[in-house]
Design a protein around this motif. Structure first.
Motif, PDB file in Angstrom:
ATOM      1  N   ARG A   1      70.045 -10.938  86.080  1.00 59.04           N
ATOM      2  CA  ARG A   1      70.315 -10.387  84.746  1.00 59.04           C
ATOM      3  C   ARG A   1      71.086  -9.077  84.838  1.00 59.04           C
ATOM      4  O   ARG A   1      72.084  -8.872  84.137  1.00 59.04           O
ATOM      5  N   ALA A   2      70.621  -8.176  85.717  1.00 54.12           N
ATOM      6  CA  ALA A   2      71.266  -6.864  85.826  1.00 54.12           C
ATOM      7  C   ALA A   2      72.660  -6.966  86.452  1.00 54.12           C
ATOM      8  O   ALA A   2      73.582  -6.248  86.047  1.00 54.12           O
ATOM      9  N   SER A   3      72.810  -7.830  87.441  1.00 50.03           N
ATOM     10  CA  SER A   3      74.105  -7.926  88.116  1.00 50.03           C
ATOM     11  C   SER A   3      75.148  -8.624  87.250  1.00 50.03           C
ATOM     12  O   SER A   3      76.356  -8.440  87.482  1.00 50.03           O
ATOM     13  N   GLU A   4      74.719  -9.391  86.254  1.00 49.40           N
ATOM     14  CA  GLU A   4      75.694 -10.081  85.403  1.00 49.40           C
ATOM     15  C   GLU A   4      76.605  -9.092  84.675  1.00 49.40           C
ATOM     16  O   GLU A   4      77.779  -9.380  84.414  1.00 49.40           O
ATOM     17  N   VAL A   5      76.088  -7.920  84.333  1.00 52.67           N
ATOM     18  CA  VAL A   5      76.880  -6.917  83.622  1.00 52.67           C
ATOM     19  C   VAL A   5      78.091  -6.498  84.457  1.00 52.67           C
ATOM     20  O   VAL A   5      79.187  -6.267  83.918  1.00 52.67           O
ATOM     21  N   PHE A   6      77.908  -6.412  85.787  1.00 51.48           N
ATOM     22  CA  PHE A   6      78.967  -5.917  86.655  1.00 51.48           C
ATOM     23  C   PHE A   6      79.741  -7.034  87.345  1.00 51.48           C
ATOM     24  O   PHE A   6      80.919  -6.876  87.668  1.00 51.48           O
ATOM     25  N   LEU A   7      79.079  -8.162  87.609  1.00 49.11           N
ATOM     26  CA  LEU A   7      79.701  -9.232  88.391  1.00 49.11           C
ATOM     27  C   LEU A   7      79.943 -10.508  87.599  1.00 49.11           C
ATOM     28  O   LEU A   7      80.508 -11.463  88.145  1.00 49.11           O
ATOM     29  N   GLY A   8      79.511 -10.528  86.351  1.00 49.87           N
ATOM     30  CA  GLY A   8      79.532 -11.777  85.593  1.00 49.87           C
ATOM     31  C   GLY A   8      80.887 -12.436  85.480  1.00 49.87           C
ATOM     32  O   GLY A   8      80.985 -13.660  85.404  1.00 49.87           O
ATOM     33  N   LYS A   9      81.958 -11.658  85.485  1.00 54.37           N
ATOM     34  CA  LYS A   9      83.299 -12.218  85.335  1.00 54.37           C
ATOM     35  C   LYS A   9      84.076 -12.209  86.647  1.00 54.37           C
ATOM     36  O   LYS A   9      85.299 -12.319  86.652  1.00 54.37           O
ATOM     37  N   THR A  10      83.377 -12.076  87.750  1.00 52.85           N
ATOM     38  CA  THR A  10      84.029 -12.034  89.054  1.00 52.85           C
ATOM     39  C   THR A  10      83.555 -13.217  89.904  1.00 52.85           C
ATOM     40  O   THR A  10      82.513 -13.823  89.622  1.00 52.85           O
ATOM     41  N   PRO A  11      84.297 -13.540  90.967  1.00 55.16           N
ATOM     42  CA  PRO A  11      83.875 -14.635  91.862  1.00 55.16           C
ATOM     43  C   PRO A  11      82.607 -14.330  92.649  1.00 55.16           C
ATOM     44  O   PRO A  11      82.063 -15.226  93.300  1.00 55.16           O
ATOM     45  N   LEU A  12      82.132 -13.080  92.602  1.00 54.55           N
ATOM     46  CA  LEU A  12      80.931 -12.723  93.360  1.00 54.55           C
ATOM     47  C   LEU A  12      79.644 -13.127  92.664  1.00 54.55           C
ATOM     48  O   LEU A  12      78.590 -13.218  93.312  1.00 54.55           O
ATOM     49  N   TYR A  13      79.711 -13.369  91.362  1.00 48.92           N
ATOM     50  CA  TYR A  13      78.481 -13.614  90.607  1.00 48.92           C
ATOM     51  C   TYR A  13      77.827 -14.938  91.007  1.00 48.92           C
ATOM     52  O   TYR A  13      76.605 -14.995  91.231  1.00 48.92           O
ATOM     53  N   ALA A  14      78.609 -16.000  91.104  1.00 47.94           N
ATOM     54  CA  ALA A  14      78.043 -17.315  91.440  1.00 47.94           C
ATOM     55  C   ALA A  14      77.363 -17.313  92.811  1.00 47.94           C
ATOM     56  O   ALA A  14      76.239 -17.822  92.945  1.00 47.94           O
ATOM     57  N   PRO A  15      77.991 -16.762  93.875  1.00 44.86           N
ATOM     58  CA  PRO A  15      77.275 -16.716  95.162  1.00 44.86           C
ATOM     59  C   PRO A  15      75.972 -15.935  95.097  1.00 44.86           C
ATOM     60  O   PRO A  15      74.976 -16.343  95.707  1.00 44.86           O
ATOM     61  N   LEU A  16      75.968 -14.818  94.351  1.00 44.43           N
ATOM     62  CA  LEU A  16      74.735 -14.047  94.233  1.00 44.43           C
ATOM     63  C   LEU A  16      73.645 -14.871  93.552  1.00 44.43           C
ATOM     64  O   LEU A  16      72.487 -14.877  93.985  1.00 44.43           O
ATOM     65  N   VAL A  17      73.997 -15.580  92.487  1.00 42.41           N
ATOM     66  CA  VAL A  17      73.015 -16.403  91.787  1.00 42.41           C
ATOM     67  C   VAL A  17      72.476 -17.496  92.702  1.00 42.41           C
ATOM     68  O   VAL A  17      71.258 -17.741  92.767  1.00 42.41           O
ATOM     69  N   HIS A  18      73.355 -18.152  93.436  1.00 43.08           N
ATOM     70  CA  HIS A  18      72.909 -19.246  94.295  1.00 43.08           C
ATOM     71  C   HIS A  18      72.076 -18.750  95.474  1.00 43.08           C
ATOM     72  O   HIS A  18      71.077 -19.387  95.844  1.00 43.08           O
ATOM     73  N   TRP A  19      72.451 -17.612  96.049  1.00 46.59           N
ATOM     74  CA  TRP A  19      71.620 -17.071  97.122  1.00 46.59           C
ATOM     75  C   TRP A  19      70.268 -16.616  96.588  1.00 46.59           C
ATOM     76  O   TRP A  19      69.234 -16.787  97.261  1.00 46.59           O
ATOM     77  N   THR A  20      70.253 -16.033  95.394  1.00 47.20           N
ATOM     78  CA  THR A  20      68.982 -15.617  94.793  1.00 47.20           C
ATOM     79  C   THR A  20      68.102 -16.826  94.503  1.00 47.20           C
ATOM     80  O   THR A  20      66.881 -16.788  94.716  1.00 47.20           O
ATOM     81  N   ALA A  21      68.708 -17.921  94.028  1.00 42.23           N
ATOM     82  CA  ALA A  21      67.945 -19.140  93.768  1.00 42.23           C
ATOM     83  C   ALA A  21      67.454 -19.783  95.059  1.00 42.23           C
ATOM     84  O   ALA A  21      66.432 -20.497  95.058  1.00 42.23           O
ATOM     85  N   ALA A  22      68.154 -19.527  96.181  1.00 38.58           N
ATOM     86  CA  ALA A  22      67.746 -20.101  97.464  1.00 38.58           C
ATOM     87  C   ALA A  22      66.571 -19.343  98.080  1.00 38.58           C
ATOM     88  O   ALA A  22      65.822 -19.911  98.886  1.00 38.58           O
ATOM     89  N   PHE A  23      66.393 -18.072  97.696  1.00 43.04           N
ATOM     90  CA  PHE A  23      65.356 -17.250  98.316  1.00 43.04           C
ATOM     91  C   PHE A  23      63.947 -17.840  98.145  1.00 43.04           C
ATOM     92  O   PHE A  23      63.189 -17.901  99.129  1.00 43.04           O
ATOM     93  N   PRO A  24      63.532 -18.266  96.950  1.00 45.20           N
ATOM     94  CA  PRO A  24      62.182 -18.839  96.822  1.00 45.20           C
ATOM     95  C   PRO A  24      61.983 -20.088  97.670  1.00 45.20           C
ATOM     96  O   PRO A  24      60.913 -20.276  98.265  1.00 45.20           O
ATOM     97  N   PHE A  25      62.991 -20.960  97.746  1.00 46.26           N
ATOM     98  CA  PHE A  25      62.866 -22.157  98.573  1.00 46.26           C
ATOM     99  C   PHE A  25      62.699 -21.789 100.045  1.00 46.26           C
ATOM    100  O   PHE A  25      61.876 -22.374 100.760  1.00 46.26           O
TER     101      PHE A  25
END
Length: 296
Positions: free
Chosen positions: A96-120
């Motif tokens: 949520r917080a990183s979307e403000v700064f990265l939401g429109k950049t190519p870095l946002y999707a990798p961050l989301v996917h790595w964050t989603a991978a952490f619990p698994f």
């Protein structure tokens, strides 16, 4: 985890799943057979009954030991659930917080996917299963995924990838260093929660307490027929069955929930929690939203 309605009683009376019956049936049957042998010997060969005073006093002490055992185990179970609730919250906060700064950049999707991978990765690590970072790793660079899976500590390697993405955002001038530190604080908390789960997983109940309690249980249940045979006769078999079922069941419940990160019927539903986190986070990416999921 077995889901149930706490307002229903008789509907679950016959349930075997999650009830500890399968785990304790051997011990209970041994007590029953032994009590029948004691009653038969006492009635047809020689009276072996003893005064019940010692068993009355020992039963009180044993009950207190069992209460402490189950309370200590449930504390570990509930702390584990709180730690995983923290993982749910911090993954959401980071994205949520990183979307403000990265939401429109190519870095946002990798961050989301790595964050989603952490619990698994955390769930697989705690369960001692095959190294795993979730079912949705296709958007991530496969070289990085392979490197993470080969790491000595997979969840920590995933956290490093998350930090690397945040650092790249700072290098590209998307936000200053103090913002990076604030965002990375969420990653630090995720690692802290992982460490808390590892502390529970790798610290069993003290051996001395466990072995003393089990010795006391065996001595009590197998000598109980001698204290009951003069008063109850053949009903001693039924009384021994009830006492053994209750005492061995309580002890086994403590064993079942003291490490709540496994795949037993009474462990935490980590697979469901991980899937809910992934659905929540991927829904924030551009594209069709995922289905809604419950909170922590």
């Amino acid at each position: 985890m077995v889901e149930y309605d706490p307002h229903r009683w008789w509907s679950y009376f016959h349930y075997l799943r999650g009830s500890m019956v399968k785990e304790i049936v051997g011990r209970v049957l041994m007590c029953v057979v032994w009590s029948a042998a004691v009653v038969g010997f006492s009635q047809h060969v020689r009276n072996v009954g003893v005064a019940p005073t010692v068993h009355t006093l020992a039963g009180i002490s044993l009950s207190l030991l069992l209460v402490f055992r189950t309370n200590a185990s449930y504390d570990r179970f509930w702390e584990g659930r709180k730690l995983w609730g923290g993982i749910v919250n911090e993954t959401r906060n980071l994205v949520r917080a990183s979307e403000v700064f990265l939401g429109k950049t190519p870095l946002y999707a990798p961050l989301v996917h790595w964050t989603a991978a952490f619990p698994f990765a955390t769930a697989a690590w705690l369960r001692g299963q095959q190294r795993h970072v979730g079912p949705r790793t296709e958007p991530l660079p496969q070289g990085e995924v392979t490197e993470v899976l080969k790491a000595q500590h997979v969840p920590l390697a995933v956290a490093r990838r998350m930090t690397a993405v945040l650092d790249e955002g700072r290098r590209q001038g998307l936000y200053p260093e103090y913002v990076q530190m604030q965002l990375d604080q969420n990653v630090q908390l995720l690692v802290d929660y992982l460490g808390g789960c590892e502390r529970i997983h790798r610290t069993p109940m003290p051996f001395a307490y466990m072995v003393h309690l089990r010795r006391a249980l065996i001595l009590y249940c197998f000598t109980l027929p001698f204290a009951l045979v003069d008063t109850f006769g053949w009903v001693t078999v039924v009384a021994t069955f009830v006492v053994a079922y209750v005492f061995f069941g309580i002890e086994e419940i403590g064993v079942e929930i003291e490490d709540p990160f496994g795949t037993d019927d009474n462990d935490l539903p980590l697979d469901t929690i991980c899937q809910n986190i992934q659905n929540n986070l991927l829904a924030l990416l551009p594209g069709p939203p995922s289905r809604e999921s419950p909170g922590p």
